[in-house]
Scaffold this active site. Structure first.
Site: not given
Ligand SMILES: NC(=O)c1ccc[n+]([C@@H]2O[C@H](COP(=O)([O-])OP(=O)(O)OC[C@H]3O[C@@H](n4cnc5c(N)ncnc54)[C@H](O)[C@@H]3O)[C@@H](O)[C@H]2O)c1
Length: 281
Positions: A143, A156, A160
């Site tokens: 992230s 968080y 990260k």
């Molecule tokens: N959305 C943002 O703005 C953003 C920004 C930076 C980084 N991220 C990162 O992107 C990645 C994806 O997240 P997203 O934003 O798509 O959110 P999201 O919540 O839409 O998707 C995350 C997915 O991970 C799954 N998950 C959670 N815990 C789990 C576990 N213990 N085992 C297996 N699966 C699990 C959830 O069920 C979900 O489907 C994450 O690592 C998040 O930290 C997101």
């Protein structure tokens, strides 16, 4: 890695957001996809969306913070397809609040998914991917919170920073052994996903709080819901990721502001100041 058609991708966090978009993109390129998530109904919805477009998708329900689950994921992928060419360690959860109000279980949950989840996958997949003797690639989702820090987000942000450091170390280890496995680290800015409602996936065993969340934890979760609602579409992120895999790019930012933000951080570090928190975009 430039060719995707007919190759095998394993993608975690595939039930929603970036993970779902990566599955759809990979399937669209002709990859055979093993899609994994802790939440089964959305995972099956992802598979339905990708197979409706002609993709080949196998689903595995796994909690990436549990080593045995990740081993089962790897065993399934190698049993079904015989090899794995692309591994996307994307599952992630958010927890915020003031550090002094966080609990041991908050940290166990966030570090378990965001850090141990990647480490378990490295142990379960990398030796077998290396033994294949063919080129491959690993993308870990960190992230911008793995590069810049701010208030209210210590579990968080700490997780990260660790995800980013372990990705660099993994790339160094693979390079030191002249491996054909490349590594990239995805550092998204705000993306329109379900990350702000991460608590929906928190297992009972990592809950130790009695009563309501502290107000600042509620505030930061709501702020994340609101700000990500205006974020980039996950499908755009998937395009950026696959373009970066093709060119072997290590860091995969999603916005041009990345460059200014890291320069500002290193200016602060060089001047021995606490790094400023840039506006979240
Ligand atoms: N959305 C943002 O703005 C953003 C920004 C930076 C980084 N991220 C990162 O992107 C990645 C994806 O997240 P997203 O934003 O798509 O959110 P999201 O919540 O839409 O998707 C995350 C997915 O991970 C799954 N998950 C959670 N815990 C789990 C576990 N213990 N085992 C297996 N699966 C699990 C959830 O069920 C979900 O489907 C994450 O690592 C998040 O930290 C997101």
């Amino acid at each position: 890695m430039e060719q995707f058609n007919g190759r095998v991708a394993v993608i975690t966090g595939a039930g929603s957001g970036i993970g779902r978009a990566l599955v759809q993109h990979a399937a669209g390129l002709g990859m055979q996809v093993v899609a994994c998530d802790i939440e089964e109904p959305p995972l099956h919805e992802t598979a339905s969306l990708a197979t409706a477009d002609g993709g080949v998708v196998t689903t595995v329900r796994a909690d990436v913070s549990v080593a045995a689950d990740v081993q089962h994921l790897a065993d399934t992928a190698f049993d079904v397809y015989g090899h794995v060419d692309l591994l996307c360690n994307n599952a992630g959860v958010f927890r915020g609040g003031f550090m002094w109000s966080t609990t041991p279980a908050d940290w166990e949950w966030v570090m378990g998914v965001n850090v141990q989840g990647i480490l378990h996958a490295v142990r379960s997949f990398v030796p077998r991917m290396v033994a294949q003797g063919t080129e491959g690639h690993i993308v870990n989702t960190a992230s911008m919170a793995g590069i810049i820090s701010g208030a209210f987000t210590s579990p968080y942000t700490t997780s990260k920073f660790a995800a980013l450091a372990l990705s660099e170390c993994l790339a160094h280890d693979l390079r030191a052994t002249q491996s054909a496995i490349g590594v990239s680290v995805l550092v998204p800015s705000l993306i329109r996903t379900g990350i702000g409602t991460s608590e929906r996936n928190r297992p009972e065993r990592v809950v130790d709080r009695l009563g309501d969340d502290p107000p600042e934890a509620q505030f930061v979760a709501q702020a994340l819901v609101d700000s990500t609602a205006a974020g980039m579409e996950p499908s755009e992120v998937a395009q950026i990721v696959f373009d970066a895999i093709r060119t072997g790019q290590f860091y995969i930012p999603t916005k041009g502001s990345y460059h200014q933000q890291i320069r500002a951080r290193y200016d602060d570090q060089e001047a021995l100041r606490l790094p400023a928190t840039p506006p979240i975009d």
